[in-house]
Every structure is written in structure tokens, then in C-alpha cells.
Design a protein around this motif. Structure first.
Motif, PDB file in Angstrom:
ATOM      1  N   ILE A 179       0.438  -1.422   0.106  1.00  0.00           N
ATOM      2  CA  ILE A 179       0.427   0.174   0.041  1.00  0.00           C
ATOM      3  C   ILE A 179       0.623   1.519   0.112  1.00  0.00           C
ATOM      4  N   VAL A 180       1.695   1.329   1.287  1.00  0.00           N
ATOM      5  CA  VAL A 180       2.148   2.897   1.395  1.00  0.00           C
ATOM      6  C   VAL A 180       3.140   3.101  -0.169  1.00  0.00           C
ATOM      7  N   PRO A 181       4.132   2.166  -0.950  1.00  0.00           N
ATOM      8  CA  PRO A 181       4.527   2.465  -1.635  1.00  0.00           C
ATOM      9  C   PRO A 181       3.472   2.827  -3.305  1.00  0.00           C
ATOM     10  N   GLN A 182       2.884   2.482  -3.432  1.00  0.00           N
ATOM     11  CA  GLN A 182       1.643   3.367  -4.117  1.00  0.00           C
ATOM     12  C   GLN A 182       1.240   5.182  -4.095  1.00  0.00           C
ATOM     13  N   PHE A 184       2.517   6.358  -2.118  1.00  0.00           N
ATOM     14  CA  PHE A 184       3.856   7.464  -2.126  1.00  0.00           C
ATOM     15  C   PHE A 184       3.450   8.296  -3.450  1.00  0.00           C
ATOM     16  N   ARG A 185       3.393   6.788  -4.130  1.00  0.00           N
ATOM     17  CA  ARG A 185       3.888   7.398  -5.544  1.00  0.00           C
ATOM     18  C   ARG A 185       2.274   8.539  -6.140  1.00  0.00           C
ATOM     19  N   ILE A 186       1.644   8.438  -4.908  1.00  0.00           N
ATOM     20  CA  ILE A 186       0.499   9.161  -5.474  1.00  0.00           C
ATOM     21  C   ILE A 186      -0.136  10.841  -4.879  1.00  0.00           C
ATOM     22  N   VAL A 187       0.480  10.479  -3.614  1.00  0.00           N
ATOM     23  CA  VAL A 187       0.542  11.487  -2.874  1.00  0.00           C
ATOM     24  C   VAL A 187       1.949  12.814  -3.468  1.00  0.00           C
ATOM     25  N   THR A 188       3.414  11.959  -4.161  1.00  0.00           N
ATOM     26  CA  THR A 188       4.134  13.470  -4.539  1.00  0.00           C
ATOM     27  C   THR A 188       3.924  14.144  -5.092  1.00  0.00           C
TER      28      THR A 188
ATOM     29  N   PHE B 121       1.190  -6.159  -8.273  1.00  0.00           N
ATOM     30  CA  PHE B 121       1.317  -5.125  -7.800  1.00  0.00           C
ATOM     31  C   PHE B 121       1.937  -3.846  -9.302  1.00  0.00           C
ATOM     32  N   PRO B 122       1.131  -2.914  -9.073  1.00  0.00           N
ATOM     33  CA  PRO B 122       1.618  -1.892 -10.523  1.00  0.00           C
ATOM     34  C   PRO B 122       3.630  -1.896 -10.075  1.00  0.00           C
TER      35      PRO B 122
END
Ligand SMILES: Nc1ncnc2c1ncn2[C@@H]1O[C@H](COP(=O)(O)OP(=O)(O)OP(=O)(O)O)[C@@H](O)[C@H]1O
Ligand SMILES: [Mg+2]
Lengths: 267, 274
Positions: A179-182, A184-188, B121-122
Motif C-alpha cells: 500500500i505505502v509504495p503505491q 507514495f507515488r499518488i501523493v508525491t 502489484f504495479p
């Protein structure tokens, strides 16, 4: 015949685009020229004065950038903690985080700065001007970013959690690794956005005497009633700073939105 | 109507199943309510090692819900699931505590799942998708996990896509990666929920081929599908679901070719006409 028509249509469209852009630029030119004329008519442009005070004012630029950078950094940390609280199952953590967000979004930033500087000493907490500004900006922006981080976490499709769980991952591992890595990309891009806003809001800390860009512009102009010149310089510098950082922010956003890192489409 | 839900493997022609083997998966009297809607009405299923079972039924009949109850992605309202000796009873009234969660994770390790929408997982490469769980769940050393992953990638014919990201793969390739990802956890049972329904018709074949080869090598699979040909050729047994109940169970040559229940007849008649 048909081929010819298609090319003609494309040419006409391109021509209209060129005209539109020219008119757009002409209008910009008119506005800028009008502004300049207004300035030249109302004030004498005293080049000695500007030369004398410009270095003094520009010394505030690194301070402004420093305050904004360090505050966005602490704000991101606060927002991470806040978002963790908001998505946790614990009612206590949720209450703490939502109180934080509600309070700091519900009161003016200027009041928060003054409160830390003027009111906290009554409780025995005395902070110098610069730390005051950084703490206030961090807390305030942290509250806004908390909600952004939370929505980023919630924007990760539920199928991701299900896939992780079906592989035997615990909630913790799922959150940390999937969850967190995805999120993170959304909020950068939002962090970049808030940084540009912070560059301008950092001017509020001038009220407690932090010698950043606006404080210096005021200090230079006030004694000789030449604030028009100094404030215009400050405005121009803020404007250039936001243009420059917005440019980087746009590039970052585009980089985040394309390439290998896009969320998979369903087909 | 009483249903005998266990068809002994010995009765199944051409089955790879060793006669007398104990079942590998047993779901008993699974009930599921969504709010007050009763979506599953006491569904039971017994699967022996090496069997391929397909679940057929109309849209909304509860096939996915049943499949998701088997690994507790959906907590059943009542019932028991046992897979390879790990037994979990539905306990929907109490909050799930760490011990119960650990048990459910144990159950999930025995049941790999492949989703209709792939759910890769993308943010991870193909290889990253495959080694994530072996490293972070099974605590395999990275090197071993990579070896394992490469083996399964080769099996689904995607070795050369190892370092690609999911967004750059076709739907069929994505689903094959998803299958490989499930295999890397070396589960005893594979659960498939309409694995080809999100695919372009031209890409269905490559995924079915992989699934058929898995069936032929003796993997235990439970497949929800609308691919009648797959159900007919690859399945040892077909469960037909209607309104949250299994109303007809048997080898495909009975259920598909010679259905007894009128709901099955109706479904197949519509299906063949469509
Ligand atoms: N999370 C949910 N909340 C409420 N109702 C649900 C939920 N999931 C499924 N349902 C309902 O349960 C019933 C069974 O759904 P299910 O997805 O299991 O059907 P299905 O047989 O898999 O259908 P399909 O072939 O369309 O996939 C449907 O009526 C559906 O609307
Ligand atoms: Mg379904």
C-alpha cells in the motif's frame, strides 16, 4: 481530393492555434507594459536606492527557501503519522489524528504563528522566531497533508490488498510493502504542490521577525517611504520562485504519471 | 433435496487422483449473508489432491463469494474450511485476534488465488511481483526466491518479461504472471475466479493453455469460469451453483452434457444459445 481536404482542415486548425497563441501573448505583453507604465508614472525609479537595497532584500531568498524546505519536510513526517492514525483501527489514534487535522485546518496560520511566539511563553515555552515559523508551518501544512496522504492510501485499489492477503501477507506487511509504495507515488505531486504554496505562505513568519524575503523588503522600504519599489521586488522574486519550482513540480508530476509506474489498466 | 457432494475420485474416469487419498480441501456448510441478503445457503465441497473442479452458474449466483470464503478473503457467516490440515471455523461475531489471523494466513498459504482483474502489484517488476511474498512471508533468502520465481516464469512462458513492469504487459501476459505469482508460494490448491473474463477474446487461449497444463501435471484447482470448453475438458468435477446453492454436482459428462436439474438445463440452454 479527399486527401487535400484533410490537409487543408489540419492546416486551418494549426493556423487558428497560431493566431490564438499570438493573441494570448500580446495580451500578456499589454498587461505587463501597463503595469510598468503605472510604476514609472507613480514613482521615480531610483536606481541608486534599488542598487543599495537589492542585495539586502535578496539575502532573504535563501531564508525563504530554507524555511519552506525544512517545513515541508517536517510537515510530511507529521502527515505520515497523522495518516497512519487516520487509517488505523484504533479509535484512540483516530481521535488524536482527526483532532490534529481539525484544529490546525480550522484556525488561521497567522494565528498559529503568533500563538506559538506570543502565547506559549506564558506557559513557559519560549521559541525564537525562526523555529516558531518552522513549527507553525509544519503543523499547519502537516494537517492538510494528513488528509492528502490518507486519501492517497485509500486510493490504492482494494484488489491490491486482496492479492497481498491471498499470498499470506499480514496486514502490516501488506501496508508496508504494497500500500505505502503505491500511495507514495499518488501523493508525491501533492507534496510538490504544497511546497510551492509554502514558499508564499512562509512570508507570514515575517510577523515574528524572521528575516526572510518579505521581512527584508518591508524593512528596506519603510524608513524612506519607498515600499512600492521594495515590495514589487519581493513580489517579483516570489513569482519567479514559484514559476521555477512549479516547473520542477510539473515535471515530477508527469514523471509520476507515466512510464512503468502507472497503475495497471484492466485490459 | 439432499445432495451427495462427495464424488469419490475412484468413480471419475481418467482421474489422476490416487484412490483412497484423503481430501485436501473440505468446505462444510458455508453460509454467507451480505447484510440481510443470504448469498450462500450451506455450500459444501470436498476436493481430493490432483483434482480440477469447476464452478459454473449464472452471474450473481454466489460463485465468487464461495471461492473467496475458501481463503477467508470473505469471512463466511457460518461454516468450516479445512485445507491441507489447516482448519478454520467462521467466527464472524468476535473481532479477529492475532491468533485467528495467523491461522487464516496459514490457510491462505495453502490456497493460492488468481483474480479476474489480475491484481498485479504495479509498483513492482514482474520478478518483484513473484518474489515479494516468498521473501516477506516465507522469509526465503532473495537468491532462492529469485530461482524459484524464474522457474515459474519459465513455466508460464514469460522468462523474457522478468524485468518488465505489469503496465507494459498484455492482459494475457498479466494473468500468466498472476498465476506464476500464486505458484511461487507453492500452495496445495489454486483458486481461480473467472481468470479469463477480463481478457480480450484473442488472449483467452494462452491463459487457458497454462491452466490446462497445470491441471495435467496434477495440481489441485478450483476454477470459477464461463469457459464451457475448459470445464468440459479439464475438469474432473463440475459444481453448478444456483442462488447460493450447489444444485448439481458431478463429472462434466453428466452435469454439462446431460444435466438433471432443471436450473442447470436452463443455464446451459441459454449459454449454448448465446
Ligand atoms: N461485498 C458485497 N456486498 C453486498 N453484496 C454482495 C457483495 N459481494 C457480492 N454481493 C452479492 O452477492 C451475490 C453473489 O455475488 P457473487 O459475486 O458471488 O456472484 P457470482 O456468481 O460470482 O457472479 P459473477 O458471475 O457475475 O461473477 C450477488 O447478488 C451480489 O450482488
Ligand atoms: Mg464472480
Amino acid at each position: 481530393m479527399n486527401q487535400q481536404l484533410a490537409t487543408d482542415i489540419m492546416d486551418a486548425r494549426r493556423q487558428r492555434g497560431r493566431v490564438w497563441r499570438t493573441q494570448f501573448m500580446v495580451m500578456w505583453g499589454v498587461i505587463v507594459a501597463a503595469l510598468l507604465a503605472f510604476i514609472l508614472v507613480t514613482i521615480r525609479l531610483d536606481s541608486d536606492f534599488i542598487q543599495k537595497w537589492l542585495p539586502f532584500i535578496l539575502t532573504g531568498v535563501p531564508v525563504t527557501i530554507f524555511v519552506a524546505l525544512i517545513s515541508i519536510f517536517f510537515a510530511s513526517i507529521l502527515a505520515t503519522l497523522g495518516a497512519l492514525g487516520r487509517v488505523s483501527r484504533s479509535p484512540y489514534l483516530n481521535a488524536i489524528a482527526s483532532f490534529y487535522v481539525s484544529f490546525f485546518r480550522g484556525t488561521p496560520l497567522l494565528l498559529q504563528i503568533l500563538f506559538i511566539y506570543l502565547a506559549l511563553p506564558q506557559a513557559g515555552i519560549v521559541l525564537p522566531a525562526l523555529p516558531t515559523g518552522i513549527v507553525a508551518l509544519s503543523l499547519n501544512y502537516g494537517a492538510y497533508l494528513t488528509e492528502i496522504f490518507r486519501s492517497g492510501i485509500e486510493a490504492v485499489p482494494h484488489g491490491q490488498t486482496e492479492a497481498a492477503q491471498s499470498l499470506g501477507m499480514s496486514d502490516r506487511t501488506t501496508f508496508r510493502r504494497i500500500i505505502v509504495p503505491q500511495a507514495f507515488r499518488i501523493v508525491t505531486p501533492a507534496i510538490g504542490n504544497d511546497f510551492v504554496a509554502m514558499l508564499k505562505d512562509s512570508s507570514l513568519v515575517s510577523v515574528v521577525g524572521v528575516q526572510e524575503l518579505l521581512w527584508r523588503a518591508q524593512a528596506a522600504g519603510r524608513p524612506t517611504f519607498q515600499s512600492m519599489q521594495t515590495l514589487l521586488v519581493a513580489a517579483l522574486v516570489y513569482w519567479i520562485l514559484t514559476i521555477v519550482f512549479s516547473f520542477f513540480q510539473n515535471r515530477l508530476e508527469r514523471k509520476m504519471a507515466t512510464g512503468d509506474r502507472t497503475p495497471e489498466r484492466s485490459r | 433435496m439432499t445432495l451427495q457432494h462427495v464424488v469419490h475420485p475412484a468413480e471419475i474416469p481418467g482421474s489422476l487422483v490416487a484412490p483412497g487419498a484423503p481430501p485436501i480441501l473440505q468446505a462444510t456448510a458455508i453460509e454467507k449473508y451480505f447484510g440481510t441478503a443470504r448469498v450462500l445457503r450451506g455450500c459444501s465441497m470436498t476436493v481430493f489432491p490432483g483434482e480440477t473442479v469447476t464452478i459454473l452458474g449464472r452471474s450473481g449466483s454466489g460463485k465468487s463469494t464461495f471461492l473467496r470464503c475458501l481463503n477467508f478473503l470473505e469471512e463466511p457467516s457460518a461454516g468450516v474450511v479445512e485445507i491441507s490440515g489447516v482448519r478454520v471455523e467462521a467466527d464472524p461475531l468476535r473481532p479477529r485476534h492475532e491468533k485467528a489471523s495467523a491461522r487464516i494466513r496459514q490457510l491462505r498459504l495453502h490456497a493460492g488465488m488468481v483474480f479476474q482483474e489480475f491484481n498485479l502489484f504495479p509498483h513492482l517488476s514482474v520478478l518483484g511481483n513473484l518474489i515479494e511474498a516468498p521473501i516477506h512471508v516465507k522469509r526465503l533468502p532473495r537468491k532462492e526466491a529469485i530461482e524459484l520465481a524464474e522457474g515459474f516464469l519459465a513455466k508460464v512462458g514469460l522468462s523474457e518479461k522478468r524485468d518488465e513492469y505489469p503496465s507494459r504487459l498484455s492482459g494475457g501476459q498479466r494473468q500468466r504472471v498472476a498465476i506464476a505469482r500464486a505458484l511461487t508460494m507453492e500452495p496445495e490448491v489454486l483458486l481461480f475466479d473467472e481468470p479469463t473474463s477480463a481478457l480480450d477474446p484473442s488472449l483467452v487461449g494462452e491463459v487457458l493453455k497454462v491452466m490446462e497444463s497445470l491441471a495435467h501435471e496434477g495440481r489441485t484447482m478450483i476454477v470459477v469460469t464461463h469457459e464451457m470448453a475448459f470445464a468440459r475438458e479439464a475438469a474432473d468435477r463440475v459444481y453448478f451453483m444456483s442462488d447460493g446453492e450447489f444444485v448439481e454436482i458431478g463429472p462434466p459428462q453428466n452435469v454439462i452434457s446431460d444435466p438433471q436439474d432443471e436450473r442447470t438445463q436452463d443455464f446451459l440452454a441459454r449459454f449454448l444459445r448465446a
